[in-house]
Scaffold this motif. Structure first.
Motif, PDB file in Angstrom:
ATOM      1  N   ILE A  72       0.850  -1.187   0.000  1.00 49.33           N
ATOM      2  CA  ILE A  72       0.000   0.000   0.000  1.00 49.33           C
ATOM      3  C   ILE A  72       0.888   1.241   0.000  1.00 49.33           C
ATOM      4  CG2 ILE A  72      -1.985   1.101   1.071  1.00 49.33           C
ATOM      5  CD1 ILE A  72      -2.409  -1.861   0.397  1.00 49.33           C
ATOM      6  N   ASP A  73       0.671   2.144  -0.973  1.00 47.00           N
ATOM      7  CA  ASP A  73       1.455   3.377  -0.990  1.00 47.00           C
ATOM      8  C   ASP A  73       0.725   4.482  -0.227  1.00 47.00           C
ATOM      9  OD1 ASP A  73      -0.492   4.479  -2.703  1.00 47.00           O
ATOM     10  OD2 ASP A  73       0.646   3.992  -4.511  1.00 47.00           O
ATOM     11  N   VAL A 104       6.364   2.222  -0.649  1.00 46.46           N
ATOM     12  CA  VAL A 104       5.453   1.428   0.183  1.00 46.46           C
ATOM     13  C   VAL A 104       5.323   2.050   1.575  1.00 46.46           C
ATOM     14  CG1 VAL A 104       4.922  -0.870   1.057  1.00 46.46           C
ATOM     15  CG2 VAL A 104       6.235  -0.612  -1.059  1.00 46.46           C
ATOM     16  N   SER A 105       4.071   2.218   2.013  1.00 47.75           N
ATOM     17  CA  SER A 105       3.798   2.759   3.341  1.00 47.75           C
ATOM     18  C   SER A 105       3.289   1.685   4.301  1.00 47.75           C
ATOM     19  CB  SER A 105       2.762   3.883   3.241  1.00 47.75           C
ATOM     20  OG  SER A 105       2.447   4.404   4.508  1.00 47.75           O
ATOM     21  N   ARG A 106       2.552   0.709   3.775  1.00 44.46           N
ATOM     22  CA  ARG A 106       1.983  -0.353   4.610  1.00 44.46           C
ATOM     23  C   ARG A 106       1.898  -1.632   3.785  1.00 44.46           C
ATOM     24  NH1 ARG A 106      -2.631   1.475   5.042  1.00 44.46           N
ATOM     25  NH2 ARG A 106      -4.064  -0.116   4.289  1.00 44.46           N
ATOM     26  N   THR A 125      -3.377 -10.056   8.192  1.00 46.55           N
ATOM     27  CA  THR A 125      -2.408  -9.343   9.016  1.00 46.55           C
ATOM     28  C   THR A 125      -1.839  -8.170   8.233  1.00 46.55           C
ATOM     29  OG1 THR A 125      -0.360  -9.605  10.308  1.00 46.55           O
ATOM     30  CG2 THR A 125      -0.545 -10.924   8.306  1.00 46.55           C
ATOM     31  N   SER A 126      -1.499  -7.092   8.917  1.00 49.29           N
ATOM     32  CA  SER A 126      -0.931  -5.918   8.255  1.00 49.29           C
ATOM     33  C   SER A 126       0.006  -5.202   9.214  1.00 49.29           C
ATOM     34  CB  SER A 126      -2.026  -4.960   7.780  1.00 49.29           C
ATOM     35  OG  SER A 126      -2.702  -4.384   8.878  1.00 49.29           O
ATOM     36  N   VAL A 127       0.902  -4.387   8.651  1.00 51.23           N
ATOM     37  CA  VAL A 127       1.869  -3.661   9.467  1.00 51.23           C
ATOM     38  C   VAL A 127       2.358  -2.453   8.678  1.00 51.23           C
ATOM     39  CG1 VAL A 127       3.913  -4.926   8.666  1.00 51.23           C
ATOM     40  CG2 VAL A 127       3.877  -3.982  10.976  1.00 51.23           C
TER      41      VAL A 127
END
Length: 207
Positions: A72-73, A104-106, A125-127
């Motif tokens: 994710i940008d 990339v931000s996430r 899951t995400s970070v």
């Protein structure tokens, strides 16, 4: 038992070793990586899980697992990584080649594609992504003094390296507001931030 009595008919509940929730992301780092496939960024992304991960039943991570990852940008657009690097060891580090020009931000990972040593799949899951590379230096800030205008921030960074631009009103909470790529020769780049006249804050740029 120890008294010679028959234990026929006794049952034990299922014993689970580890967490049945499966693996989850705990960190994601950007770092310099040369020699990627055609169209890849000079940076790579290292995913850090809370334990070793593989494909189902200990197999290698494949195309399905790669397509389950979303980069994710800062604008919220989603991208798919180009490929894996450093596979086959079953540890908790998974390195990704990312498309050229993507900042990339996430990172997000869909459920049921990454498995822990007990063969439990991951849940969604995400970070947030952090960087192991040096930030750019802000060298000049120009203000448009109209009622609704913009700030133009001049940065000096590493030539040809893409950067994420962050804004904060209090130096504590930083929001990604866009991205820019440093000039391939000088390392300079500019970013325009639309804002209200009374909106005062701080800027930083990180790879």
């Amino acid at each position: 038992d120890i008294n010679g009595n028959s234990l026929t008919g006794l049952v034990s509940p299922t014993v689970t070793v580890g967490s049945s929730a499966g693996p989850a992301l705990i960190n994601a780092y950007l770092f310099n990586q040369a020699g990627g496939p055609a169209g890849s960024s000079p940076r790579a992304l290292q995913l850090v899980w809370n334990g070793g991960v593989t494909g189902p039943r200990g197999g290698d991570l494949g195309k399905a697992a790669l397509n389950a990852i979303r980069l994710i940008d800062c604008d919220g657009d989603r991208h798919t990584p180009l490929g894996f690097d450093d596979l086959g060891d079953g540890d908790n580090y998974v390195e990704l080649y990312i498309p050229e020009g993507i900042v990339v931000s996430r990172v997000e990972v869909d459920a049921n594609f990454f498995y822990d040593p007990a063969n439990f799949p991951n849940q969604f899951t995400s970070v947030e992504v952090t960087s192991l590379l040096p930030s750019a230096q802000a060298v000049e800030l120009q203000y448009d003094l109209s009622s609704v205008g913009f700030n133009t921030v001049h940065f000096l960074g590493t030539p040809a390296l893409p950067y994420r631009i962050f804004f904060s009103a209090d130096l504590k909470n930083w929001n990604c507001i866009g991205s820019a790529t440093a000039d391939p020769d000088t390392g300079a780049f500019f970013f325009e931030h639309m804002r209200e006249l009374e909106q005062i804050g701080f800027y930083r740029a990180t790879p």
